[in-house]
Motif scaffolding. Sequence first.
Motif, short mmCIF file in Angstrom:
data_model
loop_
_atom_site.label_atom_id
_atom_site.label_comp_id
_atom_site.label_asym_id
_atom_site.label_seq_id
_atom_site.Cartn_x
_atom_site.Cartn_y
_atom_site.Cartn_z
N VAL A 10 56.36 38.64 61.17
CA VAL A 10 57.25 39.14 62.21
C VAL A 10 56.46 39.18 63.51
CG1 VAL A 10 58.85 40.93 62.93
CG2 VAL A 10 58.43 40.53 60.49
N GLY A 11 56.86 38.34 64.46
CA GLY A 11 56.15 38.23 65.73
C GLY A 11 55.57 36.85 65.91
N ALA A 12 56.02 36.15 66.97
CA ALA A 12 55.56 34.77 67.20
C ALA A 12 54.92 34.61 68.57
CB ALA A 12 56.74 33.80 67.06
N GLY A 13 54.53 35.72 69.18
CA GLY A 13 53.90 35.67 70.50
C GLY A 13 52.46 35.23 70.42
N GLY A 14 51.61 35.74 71.35
CA GLY A 14 50.23 35.32 71.45
C GLY A 14 49.44 35.50 70.17
N MET A 15 49.40 36.72 69.65
CA MET A 15 48.70 36.97 68.40
C MET A 15 49.42 36.35 67.22
SD MET A 15 45.77 38.32 68.35
CE MET A 15 45.66 38.77 66.62
N LEU A 31 53.32 30.72 54.22
CA LEU A 31 54.33 31.28 55.10
C LEU A 31 55.72 30.99 54.55
CD1 LEU A 31 54.68 32.76 57.88
CD2 LEU A 31 55.13 30.49 58.85
N ALA A 32 56.50 32.05 54.33
CA ALA A 32 57.85 31.89 53.78
C ALA A 32 58.92 32.02 54.85
CB ALA A 32 58.09 32.93 52.69
N GLY A 33 58.55 32.56 56.03
CA GLY A 33 59.52 32.72 57.10
C GLY A 33 58.87 33.34 58.31
N LEU A 34 59.45 33.09 59.49
CA LEU A 34 58.92 33.61 60.75
C LEU A 34 60.05 34.29 61.51
CD1 LEU A 34 56.56 33.85 62.76
CD2 LEU A 34 57.22 31.62 63.67
N VAL A 35 59.79 35.52 61.95
CA VAL A 35 60.80 36.32 62.63
C VAL A 35 60.35 36.62 64.05
CG1 VAL A 35 62.04 38.53 62.64
CG2 VAL A 35 61.52 37.38 60.46
N ASP A 36 61.25 36.47 65.00
CA ASP A 36 61.00 36.86 66.39
C ASP A 36 62.35 37.06 67.07
OD1 ASP A 36 58.37 36.69 68.37
OD2 ASP A 36 60.27 36.40 69.43
N LEU A 37 62.40 38.03 67.97
CA LEU A 37 63.65 38.25 68.71
C LEU A 37 64.05 37.01 69.49
CD1 LEU A 37 63.05 41.89 70.02
CD2 LEU A 37 64.58 41.17 68.18
N ASP A 38 63.06 36.23 69.92
CA ASP A 38 63.31 34.98 70.63
C ASP A 38 63.28 33.84 69.60
OD1 ASP A 38 63.20 32.63 72.12
OD2 ASP A 38 62.03 33.54 73.73
N LEU A 39 64.45 33.41 69.17
CA LEU A 39 64.54 32.39 68.13
C LEU A 39 63.89 31.07 68.54
CD1 LEU A 39 68.05 32.58 66.42
CD2 LEU A 39 65.80 32.69 65.32
N ASP A 40 64.05 30.71 69.80
CA ASP A 40 63.44 29.46 70.27
C ASP A 40 61.92 29.54 70.19
OD1 ASP A 40 65.90 28.33 70.82
OD2 ASP A 40 65.92 28.97 72.92
N ARG A 41 61.36 30.67 70.56
CA ARG A 41 59.91 30.84 70.48
C ARG A 41 59.44 30.76 69.03
NH1 ARG A 41 57.18 36.04 73.20
NH2 ARG A 41 58.50 37.12 71.68
N ASP A 70 56.77 38.02 49.27
CA ASP A 70 55.97 39.01 48.54
C ASP A 70 55.41 40.08 49.46
OD1 ASP A 70 56.05 37.64 45.96
OD2 ASP A 70 54.80 36.12 46.94
N ALA A 71 55.31 39.80 50.77
CA ALA A 71 54.69 40.74 51.70
C ALA A 71 55.06 40.35 53.12
CB ALA A 71 53.17 40.75 51.52
N VAL A 72 54.77 41.27 54.06
CA VAL A 72 55.09 41.07 55.47
C VAL A 72 53.83 41.26 56.32
CG1 VAL A 72 56.30 42.09 57.46
CG2 VAL A 72 57.53 41.65 55.32
N ILE A 73 53.67 40.39 57.32
CA ILE A 73 52.65 40.56 58.35
C ILE A 73 53.37 40.98 59.62
CG2 ILE A 73 50.72 39.52 59.58
CD1 ILE A 73 50.31 39.44 56.61
N ASP A 74 53.04 42.16 60.13
CA ASP A 74 53.69 42.70 61.33
C ASP A 74 52.80 42.43 62.54
OD1 ASP A 74 54.92 44.13 63.34
OD2 ASP A 74 55.07 46.02 62.21
N VAL A 75 53.20 41.45 63.35
CA VAL A 75 52.42 41.08 64.53
C VAL A 75 53.25 41.34 65.79
CG1 VAL A 75 50.81 39.32 65.38
CG2 VAL A 75 51.64 39.16 63.05
#
Length: 367
Positions: A10-15, A31-41, A70-75
């Motif tokens: 969760v989080g696709a910005g700088g970090m 990686l099973a999925g990527l989440v960000d409020l900005d879908l294009d990013r 199996d788990a989440v990375i909160d970035v």
Amino acid sequence: MPEPLRLLQVGAGGMGGVWLRTISDNPDVVLAGLVDLDLDRARVAADEHGYADVPVAASLEELVDRSEADAVIDVTVPAAHPLVSISALSYGLPVLCEKPQAETVRECLRMIAAAEAAGRLLMVSQSRRYLRLGAAFGRQLAELGPIGSLSCEFFKAPHFGGFRERMAEPLLVDMAIHQFDLSRKLIGSEPVSVYCESYNPSWSWFDGNAAASAIFRFADGTRFTFTGSWCALGLETSWNSRWRASASGGTAVWDGDIPPVAELASGEALPAVVADDPEQIAGSLVEFVRAVRTGEPPQSEARSNLMSVAMVESAVRSAATGSRVQIADILEESQAEAISAETDDRILAVLKSWDPRTAWHTAPLGL
């Protein structure tokens, strides 16, 4: 060989990009999925890092069921950590959260209670615990015996622009948690109190206090002193700081960039032993995977990491009041505030179950 852990980030910005590269370099995760409020990013970031087939979404909820994670990375940004991590825990997913765990001790307590209520791991990525040279320094200190004093100097002059240059306490809040957290690991005890002064030199380009000095007293009697500045022109230290420890059996120094040097009381040199371990967030991810698979508590399990956040909040209060602050007072007040504000019955029950006089002087929660 066990199957790789399937991670939702969760989080696709700088970090976020740094974490995507770290995930791709680790064969024990995928990686099973990527989440960000900005879908294009999110889509661009996934594609750029070789994840063209990985689904993206604007919310964690959209991917949990179909990703078989199996788990989440909160970035995400620190302000969003409580919302994202607690949501992931409620789905039964262990979480590795970027530092700082949250912006306040009160919010950290809520996240810890949510992890306990869910029976899942919440770990914080304190990347400087995974520096090879820092680990070598720690091994030297272990051989030198009880530490009397540990000092840390941090002097840099970065021009960040943006929010950091507008913060009230940029050095203490945005940077010093690295040094404060590492002091706990090196000393092997917990902080009890702090006296801190923060200030802003006349030439500073920061709106808030870009310099500070603090002295912490630890439960075992060790004193840890921190002095630093983010507007130090010339002769800058390493980003890893400059360290010196005085112990019963000798002294060790580390400039942050080259192997540490230690000398026994006899005058004999104590060589540094530098291992070939994964560093920084790569090391954090390795420990997270091991903890999820084995149930062994990691060194930055959220309940333990709480004390590092409490060091920051206590130092800020000391600087504001001009007086020594007892860290236990910060913890007790924060627990009371968390209880008063909580609306989730499961989290509230856990918050109320902790005895503030003893809750933070025990081993990390079992997983």
